[in-house]
Scaffold this motif. Sequence first.
Motif, PDB file in Angstrom:
ATOM      1  N   ARG A   5       0.829  -1.197   0.000  1.00 48.82           N
ATOM      2  CA  ARG A   5       0.000   0.000   0.000  1.00 48.82           C
ATOM      3  C   ARG A   5       0.873   1.260   0.000  1.00 48.82           C
ATOM      4  O   ARG A   5       2.013   1.241   0.444  1.00 48.82           O
ATOM      5  N   GLU A   8      -0.390   3.479  -4.842  1.00 48.06           N
ATOM      6  CA  GLU A   8      -1.477   3.279  -5.799  1.00 48.06           C
ATOM      7  C   GLU A   8      -1.418   4.338  -6.906  1.00 48.06           C
ATOM      8  O   GLU A   8      -1.315   5.538  -6.642  1.00 48.06           O
ATOM      9  N   GLY A   9      -1.480   3.869  -8.177  1.00 49.41           N
ATOM     10  CA  GLY A   9      -1.505   4.776  -9.316  1.00 49.41           C
ATOM     11  C   GLY A   9      -0.177   5.426  -9.647  1.00 49.41           C
ATOM     12  O   GLY A   9      -0.095   6.236 -10.585  1.00 49.41           O
ATOM     13  N   ARG A  10       0.883   5.095  -8.896  1.00 51.71           N
ATOM     14  CA  ARG A  10       2.205   5.664  -9.169  1.00 51.71           C
ATOM     15  C   ARG A  10       3.149   4.560  -9.643  1.00 51.71           C
ATOM     16  O   ARG A  10       2.868   3.376  -9.493  1.00 51.71           O
ATOM     17  N   GLY A  31      -0.996  -4.169  -5.108  1.00 53.92           N
ATOM     18  CA  GLY A  31      -1.473  -3.043  -4.308  1.00 53.92           C
ATOM     19  C   GLY A  31      -1.898  -1.842  -5.136  1.00 53.92           C
ATOM     20  O   GLY A  31      -2.268  -0.809  -4.579  1.00 53.92           O
ATOM     21  N   GLY A  32      -1.814  -1.944  -6.472  1.00 55.85           N
ATOM     22  CA  GLY A  32      -2.295  -0.859  -7.319  1.00 55.85           C
ATOM     23  C   GLY A  32      -1.233   0.017  -7.931  1.00 55.85           C
ATOM     24  O   GLY A  32      -1.545   1.011  -8.596  1.00 55.85           O
ATOM     25  N   ALA A  33       0.035  -0.316  -7.735  1.00 53.74           N
ATOM     26  CA  ALA A  33       1.123   0.474  -8.320  1.00 53.74           C
ATOM     27  C   ALA A  33       1.471  -0.052  -9.717  1.00 53.74           C
ATOM     28  O   ALA A  33       1.121  -1.179 -10.091  1.00 53.74           O
ATOM     29  N   GLU A  34       2.176   0.762 -10.468  1.00 52.70           N
ATOM     30  CA  GLU A  34       2.818   0.314 -11.689  1.00 52.70           C
ATOM     31  C   GLU A  34       4.306   0.143 -11.398  1.00 52.70           C
ATOM     32  O   GLU A  34       4.838   0.778 -10.478  1.00 52.70           O
ATOM     33  N   THR A 106       3.149  -0.821   4.601  1.00 48.40           N
ATOM     34  CA  THR A 106       1.850  -1.465   4.444  1.00 48.40           C
ATOM     35  C   THR A 106       1.234  -1.782   5.803  1.00 48.40           C
ATOM     36  O   THR A 106       0.028  -1.581   6.016  1.00 48.40           O
TER      37      THR A 106
END
Length: 469
Positions: A5, A8-10, A31-34, A106
């Motif tokens: 966590r 996210e989105g980065r 967790g939503g990262a690239e 996290t």
Amino acid sequence: MIPVRGFEGRTVAVFGLARTGLAAARALVAGGAEVALWDENPASRAAAQAQGFTLTDLSSADWSRFAALMLSPGVPLTHPAPHWTVAKARAAGVEILGDIELFARTVNAAPEHRRPKIVAITGTNGKSTTTALIGHVCAQAGRDVRIGGNIGVGVLDLEDMHGGAVYVLEMSSYQLDLTSSLHADVTVILNISPDHLERHGDMEGYVAAKRRILSNQGKGDTAVIGVDDAWGQRICTEITAANRRTIVPISASKAMGRGIYVLQGVLYDATGERAYEVADLNRARSLPGRHNWQNAAAAFAAAKGLGIAADEAAEHLLTFPGLAHRMEPVAQLGRVKFVNDSKATNADAARQALSSYPKVYWIAGGQPKTGGIEGLADLFPRVAGAYLIGEGAAAFAATLKDKAPVVEAGTLNAAVARAFADALASGQDAIVLLSPAAASFDQFIDFEARGEAFRAAVQALAQTRQGAA
């Protein structure tokens, strides 16, 4: 897996695509990262692609778009010189962190009721055995325990957290250099002696890395500190003055007015009003020798710090089955016993095994550490023969000259064959001991691969003997 966590989105750059790097990449994506992945090793890049990742050449990338650099612990951060990825990250103002730090953030981001208990273990020697031992005691006590970090499974590949879980994590100095926000409920510093100085500059840098494990502790937390060396004594004194957490000194060589100690194999608890006998470690077949007594004292203290009853913790210490690659008996052929101590990657670690046997046919060598094996000179009379491998063979041979019979075998297979032949020819009960006193990276990917190669060489000998019978 533990989804990471906070990103996210980065996009997070990941350099180093062995076990740690790939686990971090998977956890970041979950967790939503690239992620932007790279490794200088073509085989590692191919492994990442086989898992479905797209590669990004970080040497020509635009670093201004990265939120962080996830650096594998084997990549130099400061010494002997910062890696080029480190230089690029710093120039772009990109923070540098490791997988333990991703885990810590996290945990810190989770609601309090979902945060697990964390036990963090470091030290120059004994980390893996102590980590496994604490995990064993916790599991036998009914805790939902996950064991990893620098041992076995990378931290982010462990099962996801919940409030009743206990994470028991071995942490190397390399990992600690990349960690800043970990809050461990129980920390353990077993011992400190010179090691990895090429990566930390000097002893002060090495000790500073080890001390980072104590960061962020406070009231209600426990710090277990080995005081059988000067560095440990100093740390214990300095953090006692801070007077925040519960501090438990441990020793395997002396009685103490306060702490947990072992004398002649008997474990004592002197953390209360009076000292009392906890357990006779001589009954624990997998914990022989003074070094394992220190490990047991640390595990007992850590278990108490987690709220496990003293009598229950003591009972479970005695049922520990042992750890692979650490004084692990792997076979017996006739009167010759083979012992795998591949985890002994420096002289102090090898001392523990050498001092446990009156006579050994010793397989040593690899990538030598500072000081080589000169500090083991008092144990050379126990060496019936030394069979030397890898980069350190010539230097080790020079140190052993006129002190023990030496064979520069070169490879591990050759060393095993020659050591067995000489041990068998002695006509006596004999120990062939792999305890390299050196790193493995000149010939093997890690100490585990070296230990497995030793096991395979011994098995091949056994099959040859059976075929000849």
